[in-house]
Design a protein around this motif. Structure first.
Motif, PDB file in Angstrom:
ATOM      1  N   SER A   1     -11.377 -13.225   0.357  1.00 11.07           N
ATOM      2  CA  SER A   1      -9.808 -12.820   0.426  1.00 11.07           C
ATOM      3  C   SER A   1      -9.439 -13.009  -1.033  1.00 11.07           C
ATOM      4  CB  SER A   1      -9.036 -13.253   1.297  1.00 11.07           C
ATOM      5  OG  SER A   1      -9.500 -12.690   2.592  1.00 11.07           O
ATOM      6  N   ILE A   2      -9.410 -14.147  -1.582  1.00  8.27           N
ATOM      7  CA  ILE A   2      -9.194 -14.704  -2.803  1.00  8.27           C
ATOM      8  C   ILE A   2      -9.715 -13.948  -3.774  1.00  8.27           C
ATOM      9  CG2 ILE A   2      -9.129 -16.916  -4.203  1.00  8.27           C
ATOM     10  CD1 ILE A   2      -8.813 -18.473  -1.867  1.00  8.27           C
ATOM     11  N   LEU A   3     -11.024 -13.752  -3.761  1.00  5.34           N
ATOM     12  CA  LEU A   3     -11.592 -12.739  -4.712  1.00  5.34           C
ATOM     13  C   LEU A   3     -11.094 -11.616  -4.935  1.00  5.34           C
ATOM     14  CD1 LEU A   3     -15.346 -13.873  -4.370  1.00  5.34           C
ATOM     15  CD2 LEU A   3     -13.746 -14.515  -6.325  1.00  5.34           C
ATOM     16  N   SER A   4     -10.876 -10.686  -3.689  1.00  2.53           N
ATOM     17  CA  SER A   4     -10.398  -9.570  -3.486  1.00  2.53           C
ATOM     18  C   SER A   4      -8.792  -9.343  -4.222  1.00  2.53           C
ATOM     19  CB  SER A   4      -9.994  -9.206  -2.288  1.00  2.53           C
ATOM     20  OG  SER A   4      -9.199  -9.922  -1.478  1.00  2.53           O
ATOM     21  N   LEU A   5      -8.122 -10.574  -4.303  1.00  4.31           N
ATOM     22  CA  LEU A   5      -6.923 -10.609  -4.832  1.00  4.31           C
ATOM     23  C   LEU A   5      -7.000 -10.425  -6.524  1.00  4.31           C
ATOM     24  CD1 LEU A   5      -4.814 -13.173  -2.734  1.00  4.31           C
ATOM     25  CD2 LEU A   5      -4.700 -10.576  -2.765  1.00  4.31           C
ATOM     26  N   LEU A   6      -8.148 -11.383  -6.893  1.00  7.49           N
ATOM     27  CA  LEU A   6      -8.189 -11.324  -8.428  1.00  7.49           C
ATOM     28  C   LEU A   6      -8.688  -9.890  -8.938  1.00  7.49           C
ATOM     29  CD1 LEU A   6     -10.324 -14.619  -8.731  1.00  7.49           C
ATOM     30  CD2 LEU A   6      -7.973 -14.063  -9.325  1.00  7.49           C
TER      31      LEU A   6
ATOM     32  N   ARG B   1      -6.470  -7.500 -11.470  1.00  7.31           N
ATOM     33  CA  ARG B   1      -7.182  -6.554 -12.328  1.00  7.31           C
ATOM     34  C   ARG B   1      -7.036  -5.173 -12.351  1.00  7.31           C
ATOM     35  NH1 ARG B   1     -13.095  -8.419 -13.863  1.00  7.31           N
ATOM     36  NH2 ARG B   1     -12.635  -6.873 -15.427  1.00  7.31           N
ATOM     37  N   LYS B   2      -7.410  -4.423 -10.914  1.00  3.59           N
ATOM     38  CA  LYS B   2      -7.078  -2.957 -11.095  1.00  3.59           C
ATOM     39  C   LYS B   2      -5.730  -2.696 -11.324  1.00  3.59           C
ATOM     40  CE  LYS B   2      -7.511   0.499  -7.502  1.00  3.59           C
ATOM     41  NZ  LYS B   2      -7.921   1.064  -5.822  1.00  3.59           N
ATOM     42  N   LEU B   3      -4.757  -3.365 -10.789  1.00  2.00           N
ATOM     43  CA  LEU B   3      -3.350  -2.929 -10.905  1.00  2.00           C
ATOM     44  C   LEU B   3      -2.926  -2.909 -12.356  1.00  2.00           C
ATOM     45  CD1 LEU B   3      -1.573  -3.990  -7.535  1.00  2.00           C
ATOM     46  CD2 LEU B   3      -2.413  -1.799  -8.003  1.00  2.00           C
ATOM     47  N   LYS B   4      -3.381  -3.870 -12.933  1.00  2.00           N
ATOM     48  CA  LYS B   4      -3.141  -4.216 -14.451  1.00  2.00           C
ATOM     49  C   LYS B   4      -3.523  -2.838 -15.300  1.00  2.00           C
ATOM     50  CE  LYS B   4      -3.220  -8.187 -16.014  1.00  2.00           C
ATOM     51  NZ  LYS B   4      -3.809  -9.502 -16.757  1.00  2.00           N
ATOM     52  N   ARG B   5      -4.507  -2.273 -14.903  1.00  2.38           N
ATOM     53  CA  ARG B   5      -5.119  -1.090 -15.646  1.00  2.38           C
ATOM     54  C   ARG B   5      -4.509   0.187 -14.934  1.00  2.38           C
ATOM     55  NH1 ARG B   5      -9.903  -4.192 -14.966  1.00  2.38           N
ATOM     56  NH2 ARG B   5     -10.762  -2.525 -13.560  1.00  2.38           N
ATOM     57  N   LEU B   6      -3.914   0.415 -13.928  1.00  2.00           N
ATOM     58  CA  LEU B   6      -3.627   1.482 -13.253  1.00  2.00           C
ATOM     59  C   LEU B   6      -2.638   2.223 -13.904  1.00  2.00           C
ATOM     60  CD1 LEU B   6      -4.619   2.775 -10.629  1.00  2.00           C
ATOM     61  CD2 LEU B   6      -2.518   1.719  -9.449  1.00  2.00           C
ATOM     62  N   ASP B   7      -2.718   3.624 -14.091  1.00  2.00           N
ATOM     63  CA  ASP B   7      -1.723   4.380 -14.616  1.00  2.00           C
ATOM     64  C   ASP B   7      -1.384   5.317 -13.707  1.00  2.00           C
ATOM     65  OD1 ASP B   7      -1.806   3.348 -17.375  1.00  2.00           O
ATOM     66  OD2 ASP B   7      -3.743   4.613 -17.742  1.00  2.00           O
ATOM     67  N   PHE B   8      -0.081   5.841 -13.567  1.00  2.00           N
ATOM     68  CA  PHE B   8       0.370   6.678 -12.494  1.00  2.00           C
ATOM     69  C   PHE B   8       1.003   8.134 -13.243  1.00  2.00           C
ATOM     70  CE2 PHE B   8       0.940   2.675 -10.575  1.00  2.00           C
ATOM     71  CZ  PHE B   8       0.711   2.763  -9.065  1.00  2.00           C
TER      72      PHE B   8
ATOM     73  N   SER C   1      -6.063  -0.961  -0.566  1.00  2.00           N
ATOM     74  CA  SER C   1      -5.729  -0.690  -2.015  1.00  2.00           C
ATOM     75  C   SER C   1      -6.585   0.207  -2.785  1.00  2.00           C
ATOM     76  CB  SER C   1      -5.268  -1.853  -2.872  1.00  2.00           C
ATOM     77  OG  SER C   1      -6.372  -2.556  -2.933  1.00  2.00           O
ATOM     78  N   ARG C   2      -7.681   0.151  -2.381  1.00  2.00           N
ATOM     79  CA  ARG C   2      -8.797   0.962  -2.924  1.00  2.00           C
ATOM     80  C   ARG C   2      -8.533   2.620  -3.027  1.00  2.00           C
ATOM     81  NH1 ARG C   2     -14.856  -0.924  -2.281  1.00  2.00           N
ATOM     82  NH2 ARG C   2     -14.783   0.319  -4.219  1.00  2.00           N
ATOM     83  N   HIS C   3      -7.855   2.952  -1.831  1.00  2.00           N
ATOM     84  CA  HIS C   3      -7.526   4.223  -1.803  1.00  2.00           C
ATOM     85  C   HIS C   3      -6.183   4.466  -1.545  1.00  2.00           C
ATOM     86  CE1 HIS C   3     -11.723   5.210  -2.434  1.00  2.00           C
ATOM     87  NE2 HIS C   3     -12.223   4.577  -1.339  1.00  2.00           N
ATOM     88  N   PHE C   4      -5.247   3.483  -1.504  1.00  2.00           N
ATOM     89  CA  PHE C   4      -4.025   3.604  -1.243  1.00  2.00           C
ATOM     90  C   PHE C   4      -3.713   4.112   0.191  1.00  2.00           C
ATOM     91  CE2 PHE C   4      -3.228   4.505  -6.011  1.00  2.00           C
ATOM     92  CZ  PHE C   4      -3.672   3.209  -6.338  1.00  2.00           C
TER      93      PHE C   4
ATOM     94  N   ILE D   1       0.882  -1.297  -0.054  1.00  2.00           N
ATOM     95  CA  ILE D   1       0.089   0.028   0.089  1.00  2.00           C
ATOM     96  C   ILE D   1       0.827   1.191   0.049  1.00  2.00           C
ATOM     97  CG2 ILE D   1      -1.878   1.346   1.258  1.00  2.00           C
ATOM     98  CD1 ILE D   1      -2.513  -1.514  -0.110  1.00  2.00           C
ATOM     99  N   GLN D   2       1.892   1.289   0.964  1.00  2.00           N
ATOM    100  CA  GLN D   2       2.652   2.582   0.836  1.00  2.00           C
ATOM    101  C   GLN D   2       3.469   3.033  -0.591  1.00  2.00           C
ATOM    102  OE1 GLN D   2       5.304   2.484   4.197  1.00  2.00           O
ATOM    103  NE2 GLN D   2       6.879   4.037   3.263  1.00  2.00           N
ATOM    104  N   GLU D   3       3.884   1.631  -1.286  1.00  2.00           N
ATOM    105  CA  GLU D   3       4.558   1.906  -2.428  1.00  2.00           C
ATOM    106  C   GLU D   3       3.293   2.273  -3.399  1.00  2.00           C
ATOM    107  OE1 GLU D   3       6.851  -1.213  -3.693  1.00  2.00           O
ATOM    108  OE2 GLU D   3       8.401  -1.224  -2.288  1.00  2.00           O
ATOM    109  N   LEU D   4       2.129   1.914  -3.409  1.00  2.00           N
ATOM    110  CA  LEU D   4       1.206   2.522  -4.398  1.00  2.00           C
ATOM    111  C   LEU D   4       0.979   3.909  -4.039  1.00  2.00           C
ATOM    112  CD1 LEU D   4      -1.374  -0.675  -4.181  1.00  2.00           C
ATOM    113  CD2 LEU D   4       0.283   0.177  -6.407  1.00  2.00           C
ATOM    114  N   ARG D   5       0.589   4.224  -2.487  1.00  2.00           N
ATOM    115  CA  ARG D   5       0.542   5.424  -2.398  1.00  2.00           C
ATOM    116  C   ARG D   5       1.365   6.595  -2.853  1.00  2.00           C
ATOM    117  NH1 ARG D   5       1.471   8.174   2.396  1.00  2.00           N
ATOM    118  NH2 ARG D   5       2.200   6.151   3.348  1.00  2.00           N
ATOM    119  N   THR D   6       2.908   6.449  -2.534  1.00  2.00           N
ATOM    120  CA  THR D   6       4.020   7.088  -3.003  1.00  2.00           C
ATOM    121  C   THR D   6       4.451   6.874  -4.356  1.00  2.00           C
ATOM    122  OG1 THR D   6       5.537   5.425  -2.257  1.00  2.00           O
ATOM    123  CG2 THR D   6       4.706   6.964  -0.689  1.00  2.00           C
TER     124      THR D   6
END
Length: 228
Positions: free
Chosen positions: A212-217, A221-228, A171-174, A76-81
């Motif tokens: 939890s397993i569903l949340s990982l899926l 998918r979210k991180l694959k489409r994520l743009d920084f 991870s939804r709002h980092f 989470i910290q790496e996503l936020r920063t």
């Protein structure tokens, strides 16, 4: 394996071990103070019952919180920063990196539960005479019987996976705070050991694992489409 080595060099095995040791020291201090707080009144009929209740109501929920703190630091910290975007820009496959981080978090989660359970149960048995958990003791050998080892292994696996659910909310709002709050809710559900409708405690814990397993899926998918 190279990505795992990079992750371990970033967070340092010695630091992980140090925080685990401090976590167990503080948790045992809490259990010791709780054990002498009744003024001589025994809380449970046997030490086996006491250890089972302590594991479910205190040790394992605390491990959920510990796992959430480390998942917030590792992901989470790496996503936020936006630190993780620098790694992706080097051409490293997102899926491989995410699987590495998830594997590291899962291994830490399972290891924390197993080590903490064995260590704290050992200390509770050794120092039983100084506390008021039970008048009847138990043999240390019971901590190494096959049913007990299977029980610890299964619960460590369950908690390791269930901790991923808190990571998903964070991870939804980092947000590391959201991760901790979600873990607190999961820990409360785990500690309460309540049944709901036709679901017993084991069913509810399995549902948490499935969630939890569903949340990982969804996270993948979210991180694959994520743009920084």
């Amino acid at each position: 394996m190279n990505l795992i080595s990079i992750e371990l060099s970033k967070f340092k095995v010695s630091k992980i071990f140090g925080t685990l040791l401090l976590f167990n020291m503080l948790l045992f201090l809490f259990l010791f103070l709780l054990g002498i707080s009744t003024g001589g009144v025994k809380m449970f009929p046997t030490m086996d019952t006491a250890i089972n209740q302590i594991n479910n109501a205190i040790v394992w929920p605390a491990c959920i919180m510990f796992n959430a703190a480390w998942s917030a630091k590792i992901l989470i910290q790496e996503l936020r920063t936006n630190t993780i975007s620098n790694i992706w820009s080097c051409g490293i496959d997102r899926n491989r990196l995410m699987m590495t981080k998830i594997l590291l978090i899962l291994v830490i989660g399972i290891s924390v539960v197993a080590v903490s359970t064995l260590l704290l149960n050992f200390l509770l048995i050794v120092f039983r005479s100084y506390m008021d958990y039970s008048a009847e003791g138990t043999a240390l050998e019971k901590q190494f019987t096959m049913p007990f080892v299977i029980n610890i292994t299964w619960n460590a696996f369950c908690i390791g996976i269930t901790g991923m659910l808190a990571m998903f909310f964070g991870s939804r709002h980092f947000s590391a705070i959201t991760t901790i709050i979600a873990a607190l809710g999961i820990a409360a559900i785990w500690a309460s050991q309540i049944s709901f409708l036709n679901l017993d405690v084991s069913d509810i814990r399995l549902l948490l694992m499935f969630g939890s397993i569903l949340s990982l899926l969804f996270l993948e998918r979210k991180l694959k489409r994520l743009d920084f």
